[in-house]
Design an enzyme around this catalytic site. Structure first.
Site, short mmCIF file in Angstrom:
data_model
loop_
_atom_site.label_atom_id
_atom_site.label_comp_id
_atom_site.label_asym_id
_atom_site.label_seq_id
_atom_site.Cartn_x
_atom_site.Cartn_y
_atom_site.Cartn_z
N LYS A 1 0.82 -1.20 -0.08
CA LYS A 1 0.05 0.20 0.02
C LYS A 1 0.79 1.03 0.04
O LYS A 1 1.66 1.30 0.95
CB LYS A 1 -0.96 0.03 1.18
CG LYS A 1 -1.62 1.18 1.56
CD LYS A 1 -2.32 1.24 2.89
CE LYS A 1 -2.79 2.52 3.04
NZ LYS A 1 -3.55 2.81 4.47
N ASP B 1 -2.67 10.80 3.15
CA ASP B 1 -4.02 10.43 3.29
C ASP B 1 -5.00 11.32 4.15
O ASP B 1 -4.55 11.32 5.43
CB ASP B 1 -3.95 8.88 4.02
CG ASP B 1 -5.65 8.22 4.17
OD1 ASP B 1 -6.57 8.90 3.43
OD2 ASP B 1 -5.75 7.49 4.92
N LYS C 1 -10.27 12.81 7.83
CA LYS C 1 -9.90 12.56 9.31
C LYS C 1 -9.76 13.84 10.00
O LYS C 1 -9.82 14.66 9.61
CB LYS C 1 -8.43 12.16 9.18
CG LYS C 1 -8.14 10.65 8.30
CD LYS C 1 -6.60 10.44 8.19
CE LYS C 1 -6.27 9.07 7.49
NZ LYS C 1 -6.72 8.25 8.32
N ASP D 1 1.72 6.77 5.10
CA ASP D 1 0.90 5.70 4.77
C ASP D 1 1.15 5.05 3.68
O ASP D 1 0.31 4.11 3.31
CB ASP D 1 -0.41 6.37 4.69
CG ASP D 1 -1.90 5.48 4.87
OD1 ASP D 1 -1.51 4.66 5.61
OD2 ASP D 1 -2.76 5.81 4.38
N ASP E 1 -12.11 6.78 3.84
CA ASP E 1 -10.99 6.74 4.63
C ASP E 1 -10.50 5.29 4.74
O ASP E 1 -9.39 4.89 5.56
CB ASP E 1 -11.11 7.18 6.05
CG ASP E 1 -9.74 7.70 6.59
OD1 ASP E 1 -8.74 7.58 6.06
OD2 ASP E 1 -9.88 7.57 7.89
N GLU F 1 -9.43 3.48 2.43
CA GLU F 1 -8.86 3.61 0.87
C GLU F 1 -7.76 2.46 0.50
O GLU F 1 -7.79 1.96 -0.41
CB GLU F 1 -8.32 4.89 0.47
CG GLU F 1 -6.94 5.25 0.85
CD GLU F 1 -6.81 5.27 2.37
OE1 GLU F 1 -5.64 5.04 2.63
OE2 GLU F 1 -7.84 5.49 3.03
N ARG G 1 -7.58 -0.67 1.46
CA ARG G 1 -7.92 -1.93 1.05
C ARG G 1 -8.31 -2.11 -0.49
O ARG G 1 -8.19 -2.83 -1.07
CB ARG G 1 -8.96 -2.61 1.99
CG ARG G 1 -10.29 -1.66 1.94
CD ARG G 1 -10.97 -2.18 3.30
NE ARG G 1 -10.46 -1.38 4.37
CZ ARG G 1 -11.04 -1.59 5.71
NH1 ARG G 1 -12.06 -2.32 5.86
NH2 ARG G 1 -10.36 -0.84 6.68
#
Length: 481
Positions: free
Chosen positions: A241, A246, A253, A264, A323, A325, A327
């Site tokens: 990932k 993010d 967030k 991230d 949020d 995202e 996966r």
């Protein structure tokens, strides 16, 4: 990349630099006679990672360093580096020790001495908490014979430090495109690098990755790194990932600590480091890394909760929370990797949830999967190198609760009692088919607020050594099934 990785060298007695602080490894109960008085006063006995700093010794500063078993040797070396962090040069006296003891001490010291450099124009005399060490020498009896252990330690150091540097870089410096472009430099090591973007992503059907990156001015990328190896067998595949920042998207967030979301992409960075480690030690095992790189931003064109999006596998996904995202981009990358490379095993790494940290804390990552043997091999590899993981369950019942009324699968659920880490794994499982697969949720282990052991404050580089050790013990035997 702005970071400081200490140069590590083998030297002989004639190369000793009087300006260097010297480290003398001491076994329990074997304190040198000329240091016995000071050791007795201080209560130093030589136990693992115990240190005693002596300032007025012939030849300059001397640090007595207690040593123990293999992994604790690295911790001992890290303790030495921490005690001597104000010295630009450190010499570890490994004379009379086998390389199996001296090299881990040096590696642990070098890993602890790594430091990210700051994006400031003015210089400070020193930076509290950061090591000033730029050179680390291992004093040996035969420096002209570096040996396999030392060469592999150099590769490990470079790979872990590269991963840490990527994670530490601010997001305005490390956009998806910049990340992908930097990978091209790794082709000098024998890796091949392929970058997919723009219309190519659409043509390949990577709709989930595109959706996550749609709200950003910096478009998403899919990077593919390949190591050919020498064995005639399917590759082992790593998937990372790589969300370079993010915001949470429309499901935005809170502002508190949002700045941490520049890290991230630690899963993708760990995959890069692992591939470099394989190349540096010329692993015979073929390997592939697929990195899903994007920014998750807020924009008029950003994807929304309630959208239905089709990904590479052909499945449609109902979006519940923008949020979640990670996966989504992993699902496309996993499906792409399985269909293109038919790997013998696939392992993904992601800062996917912090829910896993509630269960396991910050000392180990959670591993989910569809193959108990692969999870066991990961746990064993992690125990050897200190990247510890703990197997957690992913069940068919968890997959069933992701059933959607309007799509093939829901992205996630919401609510206080939702087991989000497990449901994320259940979601990803739908995109790997029957391929042996493991998912490493590294959300709680990718960085440390304070220095500890082999880790300075900041990015840890978790996963690099874990994957390299897994390949070394599981996939390099041509007769291994």
């Amino acid at each position: 990349m702005l970071h400081r990785q200490p140069d590590m060298h083998l030297i002989g007695a004639t190369d000793l630099d009087a300006r260097a602080a010297r480290v003398l490894p001491v076994r329990p109960g074997a304190v040198p006679a000329d240091c016995a008085r000071e050791a007795g006063v201080a209560g130093f006995t030589g136990k693992s990672a115990e240190t005693l700093l002596l300032l007025d010794r012939p030849g300059g500063v001397l640090l007595l360093l207690g040593i123990g078993e293999w992994l604790r040797l690295e911790e001992a070396g890290a303790a030495a580096a921490a005690a001597l962090c104000v010295f630009a040069q450190i010499t570890i006296d490994g004379r009379g020790l086998p390389r199996s003891l001296s090299v881990p001490i040096a590696l642990g010291a070098a890993l602890r001495a790594w430091a990210p450099l700051q994006h400031r124009q003015s210089k400070r005399a020193s930076e509290p908490g950061l090591s000033e060490t730029t050179r680390l020498d291992l004093l040996v009896d035969d420096p002209e014979r570096p040996g396999r252990r030392f060469r592999e330690a150099l590769g490990t150091l470079e790979a872990v430090c590269l991963t840490r540097a990527l994670v530490a870089d601010p997001s305005n410096f490390l956009t998806p495109k910049v990340f992908a472009t930097r990978l091209k430099a790794l082709e000098a090591t024998g890796l091949t690098v392929e970058i997919l973007s723009g219309r190519t992503l659409a043509a390949k059907g990577l709709g989930l990755l595109q959706a996550v990156g749609r709200g950003s001015a910096n478009p998403p990328q899919l990077a593919v790194l390949r190591w050919a190896g020498s064995l005639d067998q399917p590759p082992v595949c790593f998937v990372g990932k790589g969300i370079t920042f993010d915001t949470g998207g429309i499901s935005i967030k809170p502002a508190d600590r949002m700045w941490e979301m520049r890290g991230d992409m630690a899963g993708a960075a760990a995959c890069v480091g692992a591939m470099l480690a394989l190349a540096r030690r010329q692993s015979p095992a073929p390997a592939v890394a697929v990195l899903a790189l994007a920014e998750n931003m807020v924009d008029g064109d950003a994807y929304r909760p309630g959208d239905v999006i089709q990904g590479h596998a052909g499945l449609t996904v109902e979006i519940i929370d923008t949020d979640a995202e990670g996966r989504l981009v992993l699902a496309d990358a996993l499906s792409y990797a399985v269909s293109r490379f038919q790997p013998r095993a696939i392992i993904d790494l992601a800062t996917l949830t912090y829910a896993v940290g509630v269960a396991l804390g910050s000392e180990m990552a959670g591993v989910y999967g569809n193959d108990a043997l692969l999870s066991a091999h990961l746990a064993a590899a992690g125990a050897v190198v200190g990247d510890r993981v703990w197997p957690l369950p992913v069940t068919e019942q968890q997959r069933e609760v992701l059933a959607s009324d309007i799509a093939d699968i829901k992205q996630c659920l919401t609510g206080r009692l939702v087991p989000d880490a497990a449901l994320a794994a259940a979601f990803l499982r739908a995109f790997v088919g029957d391929t042996p697969w493991a998912h490493l949720d590294i959300g709680a282990v990718e960085a440390r607020e304070e220095a500890e052991g082999r880790y300075p404050a900041g990015p840890t580089g978790f996963g690099v050594r874990l994957l390299d050790q897994l390949v070394a013990t599981r996939y390099e035997d041509p007769d291994h099934p």
